[in-house]
Motif scaffolding. Sequence first.
Motif, PDB file in Angstrom:
ATOM      1  N   LEU A 118       0.820  -1.218   0.000  1.00 52.57           N
ATOM      2  CA  LEU A 118       0.000   0.000   0.000  1.00 52.57           C
ATOM      3  C   LEU A 118       0.850   1.263   0.000  1.00 52.57           C
ATOM      4  O   LEU A 118       0.360   2.342  -0.352  1.00 52.57           O
ATOM      5  CB  LEU A 118      -0.932   0.003   1.216  1.00 52.57           C
ATOM      6  CG  LEU A 118      -1.939  -1.154   1.297  1.00 52.57           C
ATOM      7  CD1 LEU A 118      -2.759  -1.055   2.577  1.00 52.57           C
ATOM      8  CD2 LEU A 118      -2.868  -1.166   0.084  1.00 52.57           C
ATOM      9  N   LEU A 119       2.131   1.145   0.384  1.00 54.04           N
ATOM     10  CA  LEU A 119       3.010   2.320   0.453  1.00 54.04           C
ATOM     11  C   LEU A 119       3.282   2.917  -0.925  1.00 54.04           C
ATOM     12  O   LEU A 119       3.654   4.093  -1.030  1.00 54.04           O
ATOM     13  CB  LEU A 119       4.341   1.947   1.119  1.00 54.04           C
ATOM     14  CG  LEU A 119       4.286   1.591   2.614  1.00 54.04           C
ATOM     15  CD1 LEU A 119       5.671   1.161   3.106  1.00 54.04           C
ATOM     16  CD2 LEU A 119       3.773   2.778   3.429  1.00 54.04           C
ATOM     17  N   TYR A 120       3.112   2.119  -1.998  1.00 50.73           N
ATOM     18  CA  TYR A 120       3.387   2.633  -3.346  1.00 50.73           C
ATOM     19  C   TYR A 120       2.443   3.783  -3.720  1.00 50.73           C
ATOM     20  O   TYR A 120       2.752   4.572  -4.620  1.00 50.73           O
ATOM     21  CB  TYR A 120       3.295   1.510  -4.376  1.00 50.73           C
ATOM     22  CG  TYR A 120       4.451   0.541  -4.304  1.00 50.73           C
ATOM     23  CD1 TYR A 120       5.660   0.823  -4.934  1.00 50.73           C
ATOM     24  CD2 TYR A 120       4.355  -0.637  -3.584  1.00 50.73           C
ATOM     25  CE1 TYR A 120       6.731  -0.061  -4.865  1.00 50.73           C
ATOM     26  CE2 TYR A 120       5.414  -1.532  -3.501  1.00 50.73           C
ATOM     27  CZ  TYR A 120       6.598  -1.237  -4.141  1.00 50.73           C
ATOM     28  OH  TYR A 120       7.665  -2.099  -4.055  1.00 50.73           O
ATOM     29  N   HIS A 121       1.296   3.874  -3.041  1.00 51.45           N
ATOM     30  CA  HIS A 121       0.379   4.989  -3.293  1.00 51.45           C
ATOM     31  C   HIS A 121       1.010   6.331  -2.915  1.00 51.45           C
ATOM     32  O   HIS A 121       0.609   7.384  -3.441  1.00 51.45           O
ATOM     33  CB  HIS A 121      -0.913   4.793  -2.492  1.00 51.45           C
ATOM     34  CG  HIS A 121      -1.903   3.890  -3.152  1.00 51.45           C
ATOM     35  ND1 HIS A 121      -2.696   4.274  -4.205  1.00 51.45           N
ATOM     36  CD2 HIS A 121      -2.220   2.597  -2.908  1.00 51.45           C
ATOM     37  CE1 HIS A 121      -3.461   3.273  -4.580  1.00 51.45           C
ATOM     38  NE2 HIS A 121      -3.198   2.240  -3.805  1.00 51.45           N
ATOM     39  N   PHE A 122       1.975   6.310  -2.011  1.00 51.62           N
ATOM     40  CA  PHE A 122       2.552   7.547  -1.493  1.00 51.62           C
ATOM     41  C   PHE A 122       3.888   7.904  -2.155  1.00 51.62           C
ATOM     42  O   PHE A 122       4.522   8.884  -1.786  1.00 51.62           O
ATOM     43  CB  PHE A 122       2.748   7.433   0.026  1.00 51.62           C
ATOM     44  CG  PHE A 122       1.492   7.070   0.761  1.00 51.62           C
ATOM     45  CD1 PHE A 122       0.504   8.015   1.012  1.00 51.62           C
ATOM     46  CD2 PHE A 122       1.264   5.761   1.187  1.00 51.62           C
ATOM     47  CE1 PHE A 122      -0.668   7.673   1.667  1.00 51.62           C
ATOM     48  CE2 PHE A 122       0.104   5.407   1.849  1.00 51.62           C
ATOM     49  CZ  PHE A 122      -0.866   6.374   2.092  1.00 51.62           C
ATOM     50  N   VAL A 123       4.307   7.085  -3.133  1.00 51.22           N
ATOM     51  CA  VAL A 123       5.579   7.334  -3.813  1.00 51.22           C
ATOM     52  C   VAL A 123       5.411   8.442  -4.846  1.00 51.22           C
ATOM     53  O   VAL A 123       4.600   8.325  -5.767  1.00 51.22           O
ATOM     54  CB  VAL A 123       6.102   6.048  -4.491  1.00 51.22           C
ATOM     55  CG1 VAL A 123       7.332   6.357  -5.335  1.00 51.22           C
ATOM     56  CG2 VAL A 123       6.422   4.990  -3.447  1.00 51.22           C
ATOM     57  N   GLU A 124       6.186   9.507  -4.676  1.00 56.80           N
ATOM     58  CA  GLU A 124       6.129  10.624  -5.635  1.00 56.80           C
ATOM     59  C   GLU A 124       7.511  11.028  -6.135  1.00 56.80           C
ATOM     60  O   GLU A 124       7.613  11.845  -7.042  1.00 56.80           O
ATOM     61  CB  GLU A 124       5.442  11.836  -4.992  1.00 56.80           C
ATOM     62  CG  GLU A 124       3.966  11.589  -4.680  1.00 56.80           C
ATOM     63  CD  GLU A 124       3.300  12.809  -4.074  1.00 56.80           C
ATOM     64  OE1 GLU A 124       4.009  13.780  -3.755  1.00 56.80           O
ATOM     65  OE2 GLU A 124       2.052  12.793  -3.922  1.00 56.80           O
ATOM     66  N   GLU A 125       8.550  10.449  -5.527  1.00 60.35           N
ATOM     67  CA  GLU A 125       9.909  10.760  -5.994  1.00 60.35           C
ATOM     68  C   GLU A 125      10.828   9.563  -5.715  1.00 60.35           C
ATOM     69  O   GLU A 125      10.506   8.700  -4.889  1.00 60.35           O
ATOM     70  CB  GLU A 125      10.440  12.040  -5.330  1.00 60.35           C
ATOM     71  CG  GLU A 125      10.209  12.125  -3.836  1.00 60.35           C
ATOM     72  CD  GLU A 125      11.372  11.560  -3.049  1.00 60.35           C
ATOM     73  OE1 GLU A 125      12.468  11.513  -3.620  1.00 60.35           O
ATOM     74  OE2 GLU A 125      11.176  11.147  -1.900  1.00 60.35           O
ATOM     75  N   PRO A 126      11.974   9.460  -6.425  1.00 56.92           N
ATOM     76  CA  PRO A 126      12.816   8.257  -6.398  1.00 56.92           C
ATOM     77  C   PRO A 126      13.321   7.857  -5.011  1.00 56.92           C
ATOM     78  O   PRO A 126      13.403   6.667  -4.715  1.00 56.92           O
ATOM     79  CB  PRO A 126      13.988   8.625  -7.316  1.00 56.92           C
ATOM     80  CG  PRO A 126      13.436   9.672  -8.233  1.00 56.92           C
ATOM     81  CD  PRO A 126      12.468  10.454  -7.406  1.00 56.92           C
ATOM     82  N   THR A 127      13.650   8.839  -4.163  1.00 57.59           N
ATOM     83  CA  THR A 127      14.205   8.503  -2.848  1.00 57.59           C
ATOM     84  C   THR A 127      13.224   7.693  -2.019  1.00 57.59           C
ATOM     85  O   THR A 127      13.590   6.677  -1.410  1.00 57.59           O
ATOM     86  CB  THR A 127      14.593   9.782  -2.078  1.00 57.59           C
ATOM     87  OG1 THR A 127      15.517  10.538  -2.862  1.00 57.59           O
ATOM     88  CG2 THR A 127      15.222   9.437  -0.735  1.00 57.59           C
ATOM     89  N   PHE A 128      11.965   8.116  -2.008  1.00 60.70           N
ATOM     90  CA  PHE A 128      10.970   7.376  -1.229  1.00 60.70           C
ATOM     91  C   PHE A 128      10.690   6.013  -1.862  1.00 60.70           C
ATOM     92  O   PHE A 128      10.406   5.045  -1.162  1.00 60.70           O
ATOM     93  CB  PHE A 128       9.675   8.176  -1.102  1.00 60.70           C
ATOM     94  CG  PHE A 128       8.686   7.573  -0.138  1.00 60.70           C
ATOM     95  CD1 PHE A 128       9.005   7.408   1.199  1.00 60.70           C
ATOM     96  CD2 PHE A 128       7.442   7.155  -0.574  1.00 60.70           C
ATOM     97  CE1 PHE A 128       8.107   6.837   2.091  1.00 60.70           C
ATOM     98  CE2 PHE A 128       6.533   6.582   0.306  1.00 60.70           C
ATOM     99  CZ  PHE A 128       6.869   6.423   1.647  1.00 60.70           C
TER     100      PHE A 128
END
Length: 485
Positions: free
Chosen positions: A185-195
């Motif tokens: 579910l964390l992939y929903h919050f990915v907006e940039e490469p570091t995260f």
Amino acid sequence: MRTHPIYFLRIAGLLDGISLLVLLLIAMPLKYVWGIDQAVSITGSIHGGIFMLYALSILYAAVRVEWSFFWPVTALIVAFIPFGNFVLDWKLKKVQSKFSVKPFNYALLVYSIVFFSFFDLFSQLPVMSTFAASVGASAFIVGFVIGLYSLANTFGNILSGILTDKFGPFKILMLGLILSSCALLLYHFVEEPTFLIIVRIIHGFVSGMIVPAAFTFSANTTINEQQGKKSALTGTFVGLAAIIGPAFSGIMASKTSVPFVFTCVALIGFVLAIVSAIFLGRYKPIKKEKSESSNLTSASIFNSGVVKAYAGAFFLMFSQGVIAYLLPLHVQTLGYDSKLSGTLMSTFGIIAVLVFVLPTNRIFDRVASSITMALGIGFMGISQLLIGQSTSTTALYFVLGLYGIGFAFLFPSINTMLIKATPKELRGKAYGYFYAFFSLGVVAGSTVLGWLPFNIVGGFTFTGILLLLFAGVVVFTKQKQRALT
């Protein structure tokens, strides 16, 4: 008294029948007569969700109830006939008491957990590189985040093995299922490469906890004379995940989004966690008798049989990494459509599954694991040599079919070898290291050839020779052991 599985089927069937009538008699007239489009979209979504629940109840009844194949097939057909569910409910109510309930098949649930773990892995393959690029990752970071999952998986595998021996496989299975589902579910919050890098580390690590615990649970609940056949059946679910996972994520991502795909996978994980808590939690393993193996240390794991199993696991996934890396490039160089790569990989998976489920799976309990292991590695090595020389689609399909036979021989062999070479008390740790070698093989196969000065054909040739040399070592050590005895 526990509720009869048919009772759940009847309730789900009535809900499905009611939602179908609402869709046909209320929602569709609202759309096509009065132009209210939302009526069908909302009601259709609700009906789809109820139908999935109904399908699961059919599956549950099919594995728990002593009845003929006629009933689950009929239950599925009536779902598409207005008022059909109500007629079926009337029939089932009359005969429910006549059907006895079978003991719950724990193996089927463990197989499902293995499927989920590999389905999670294989569903990432077609979409992760494009997803990484979509959040601004450079070409280097794209490759890095793909390999990072398997690298983090290695540490999760090892920790899982240690904790499995200490706390038992059930608790670690539950922990792995819940944490990996949350990580998806964390992939929903990915907006940039570091995260994205952080999420890949978390996802890979917690997902690595599932498989060693699942295989330990399976091995500890199977008698020795059937370990080979059961390992083959487990391989069936790995093969199915390899066939279904990429197709599912590729299609779904094209229609929705990558995070939505991972959410669907997460929902499967949460459902399995709930079902496992209900059924595996009840399972009472046979009390272990004290033996000399109880005093063994972790150093005792590394005997010749275990070392060969670990080496087989590494080279199996090294070969897979090479296929994933070079096959699409080879197909592209030959001028074929990129879709051919996917169908070729599905071909090898289908052939492997057929070997696993057909009576051929008996060979793994009748022939020494070293022999079937050498045959598997040999077939895979020959196919690697032939892939680079194949230029037609017919030849490629044939060679990938041969590769599938090799995979099908190798996977159960190394599992059976590991089980027979380790005491029950150390099996969790042994499987932890085993799947760590799996993960390292994936990383090595897709990166080592990138460092070496080989073209595509040279890469396949190098891998083929390497696999054949290892097959020779397995045969030589087997002959040496025979000579000593």
